[in-house]
Enzyme design. Structure first.
Site, PDB file in Angstrom:
ATOM      1  CB  CYS A 206     -21.137 -32.261 -30.976  1.00  0.00           C
ATOM      2  SG  CYS A 206     -20.946 -34.045 -30.764  1.00  0.00           S
TER       3      CYS A 206
ATOM      4  CB  THR B  39       2.794 -48.077 -27.091  1.00  0.00           C
ATOM      5  OG1 THR B  39       3.301 -48.712 -28.267  1.00  0.00           O
ATOM      6  CG2 THR B  39       3.638 -48.474 -25.894  1.00  0.00           C
ATOM      7  CE1 TYR B  40      -3.114 -52.176 -26.151  1.00  0.00           C
ATOM      8  CE2 TYR B  40      -3.223 -50.462 -27.828  1.00  0.00           C
ATOM      9  CZ  TYR B  40      -3.735 -51.062 -26.689  1.00  0.00           C
ATOM     10  OH  TYR B  40      -4.862 -50.555 -26.083  1.00  0.00           O
ATOM     11  CG  ASN B  41       5.877 -51.937 -27.603  1.00  0.00           C
ATOM     12  OD1 ASN B  41       6.350 -50.812 -27.696  1.00  0.00           O
ATOM     13  ND2 ASN B  41       5.669 -52.537 -26.442  1.00  0.00           N
ATOM     14  CB  THR B  42       1.520 -53.534 -32.936  1.00  0.00           C
ATOM     15  OG1 THR B  42       0.427 -52.761 -32.431  1.00  0.00           O
ATOM     16  CG2 THR B  42       1.721 -54.754 -32.059  1.00  0.00           C
TER      17      THR B  42
ATOM     18  CD  GLU C  43      -2.195 -50.120 -35.787  1.00  0.00           C
ATOM     19  OE1 GLU C  43      -1.003 -50.312 -35.498  1.00  0.00           O
ATOM     20  OE2 GLU C  43      -2.674 -50.420 -36.892  1.00  0.00           O
TER      21      GLU C  43
ATOM     22  CB  THR D 101       4.602 -46.289 -31.728  1.00  0.00           C
ATOM     23  OG1 THR D 101       4.110 -46.441 -30.386  1.00  0.00           O
ATOM     24  CG2 THR D 101       4.430 -47.591 -32.485  1.00  0.00           C
TER      25      THR D 101
END
Length: 488
Positions: free
Chosen positions: A130, A382-385, A459, A394
């Site tokens: 790297c 999480t954004y619950n999407t 995401e 999720t």
């Protein structure tokens, strides 16, 4: 004999040629006239990532006051804002935790001197070739007074650091092979011995930079303009765009904007959500026996070995990188090949929560707490999407990703049904995960684009955070268990 053309004449010729052939905006034309005779570096990359359009990354920092504030703090502490932080800015809560931990490891009071810390960062990042992270820490190493001679190669560094080479190698590629004998050799090396506290600090740094190399490759992070590989002095190629448009990535389409691609993948998210719903119903209806759960783990572990990590040949590290570590041919190998049998690492026998956390905190105060918060942040974020769907739980998907990585490292959770992994993670996603975690230098844009095509880039960055933290915790568990065995 003709006189040699001087650099200023070259630039002049180039400038007139470029002006005649390219559409150049007024701002750039004014700059080129003003700086005639000076070699102006042009960015090679299109923003902080090769995989994510620059405009998406910049929008995040513009609209989110919290992200802006975190960026300002990072700049004040380090004197720079690197591309890793810009990409992590999609998730400001996590970024804050990450930067706090990294700042503590590198700059606050601790068992190791500052130049040792940066040199260990170089050693760890070099194991995965790297160059982005290596270059960053070469600069930092010199800034804190590190000896230039050490940068000629590991064999020019002190014996004490050279002895860390074996630990670096095993942790990066096959952590399940680490034993208490490896630890003993480091702690009982006479005048080159490590103390337990120093060793814990070194182990945390090694695992931090191995996993950060995974994130760097997994998100296609590009070097900043002032770094090696971040700029060119060559004139741009012919194009309808101005130089500044090309540099800002405005001339590039992205797979998320491809209407045909979206039609092809139509329903991907809905299929995944339906599977999650069905698995939840199965969980409620029946519970598999312990024997069946163990069998499913072994099956998944075996299947994970059949997932091929890369599409290309072996990457041969350049001398610039390989001089910072030993045994360049040593890489990831699945743990049960050729009749080898590595016992399963059972989390109920040695877990981060019950064992690793307290050992780190005892020998390197506050770091256990910071690591714990960072692991929790990545795991529970999480954004619950899911893509365009809202109010989605999720947690099942996040747990499957985390446990799949630990399964690849031979780590088993007794209370988890490994049958869920095949239901939730498709083959292209598994290939991406395994490559990014085990051989990150082989991760390609095609791999990044081939999984979760309907999902947002934010995401996918979240997935990379999960992979990075799960990998770091897996390496730490093996290292801390070996240290505990040595101590007892």
């Amino acid at each position: 004999m003709r006189h040699a053309v001087g650099p200023s004449e070259n630039v002049e010729n180039n400038s007139f040629a470029v002006t005649g052939l390219l559409k150049i905006c007024t701002h750039c034309e004014r700059l080129s006239k003003k700086d005639l005779g000076v070699r102006i570096p042009r960015p090679l990359g299109n923003g902080p990532s090769r995989f994510i359009p620059e405009k998406e990354i910049l929008q995040v920092s513009k609209v989110d006051a919290r992200t802006q504030s975190i960026f300002e703090d990072a700049f004040a502490a380090l004197g720079r804002l690197d591309n890793i932080s810009l990409v992590m800015g999609f998730h400001p809560q996590y970024l804050e935790s990450f930067l706090r931990t990294q700042h503590y490891l590198l700059q606050m009071d601790g068992p190791l001197s500052l130049h040792y810390r940066h040199y260990i960062g170089i050693m760890a990042a070099a194991r995965h070739q790297c160059s982005y992270l290596v270059n960053l820490h070469v600069n930092d190493f010199l800034q804190v007074g590190g000896d230039l001679k050490w940068l000629n190669g590991l064999d020019e560094a002190p014996q004490k650091l050279q002895q860390l080479g074996e630990l670096n190698k095993i942790l990066a590629h096959r952590p399940w092979l680490l034993t208490k004998e490896h630890i003993e050799r480091l702690l009982k090396a006479e005048e080159h011995s490590w103390s337990l506290a120093e060793l814990i600090h070194a182990v945390v740094l090694l695992t931090h930079y191995h996993s950060l190399a995974s994130f760097t490759f997994g998100c296609g992070i590009t070097p900043e303009i002032h770094c090696d590989g971040g700029h060119t002095f060559r004139p741009p190629s012919l194009s309808q765009y101005c130089v500044c448009d090309i540099a800002n990535g405005n001339g590039h389409a992205n797979h998320h904007d491809d209407p045909l691609g979206n039609q092809e993948m139509c329903g991907e998210v809905e299929v995944l959500m339906e599977r999650m719903k069905q698995l939840q119903e199965c969980r409620d209806d029946e519970e598999a026996s312990q024997e069946e759960m163990a069998t499913r783990f072994e099956r998944e572990k075996t299947e994970s070995m059949l997932v091929v990590t890369a599409e290309d040949e072996e990457c041969v590290p350049s001398r610039d990188i390989s001089r910072h570590f030993e045994d360049p041919s040593y890489g990831y190998k699945d743990f049960s090949r050729r009749g080898e049998h590595v016992p399963t690492f059972r989390v109920q026998d040695y877990s981060w929560e019950d064992h690793g956390f307290s050992l780190v905190n005892r020998l390197y105060p506050d770091v256990g707490q910071m690591l714990d918060e960072k692991f929790q942040m990545a795991y529970n974020l999480t954004y619950n999407t899911m893509a365009t769907h809202k109010d989605v739980d999720t947690s099942m998907l996040r747990r499957a990703i985390w446990n799949y990585i630990h399964c690849m490292f031979g780590i088993r959770y007794d209370d988890y049904d490994y049958g869920e992994i095949n239901q939730l993670l498709d083959r292209s996603f598994k290939i991406y995960i395994k490559t990014m975690v085990c051989s990150p230098e082989k991760t390609t844009k095609r791999m990044y684009e081939s999984f979760w095509r309907q999902f947002q880039h934010s995401e996918k960055v979240h997935v990379n955070l999960l992979l990075m933290e799960a990998r770091m915790q897996a390496e730490l568990l093996y290292a801390l268990r070996a240290i505990t065995r040595y101590m007892t």
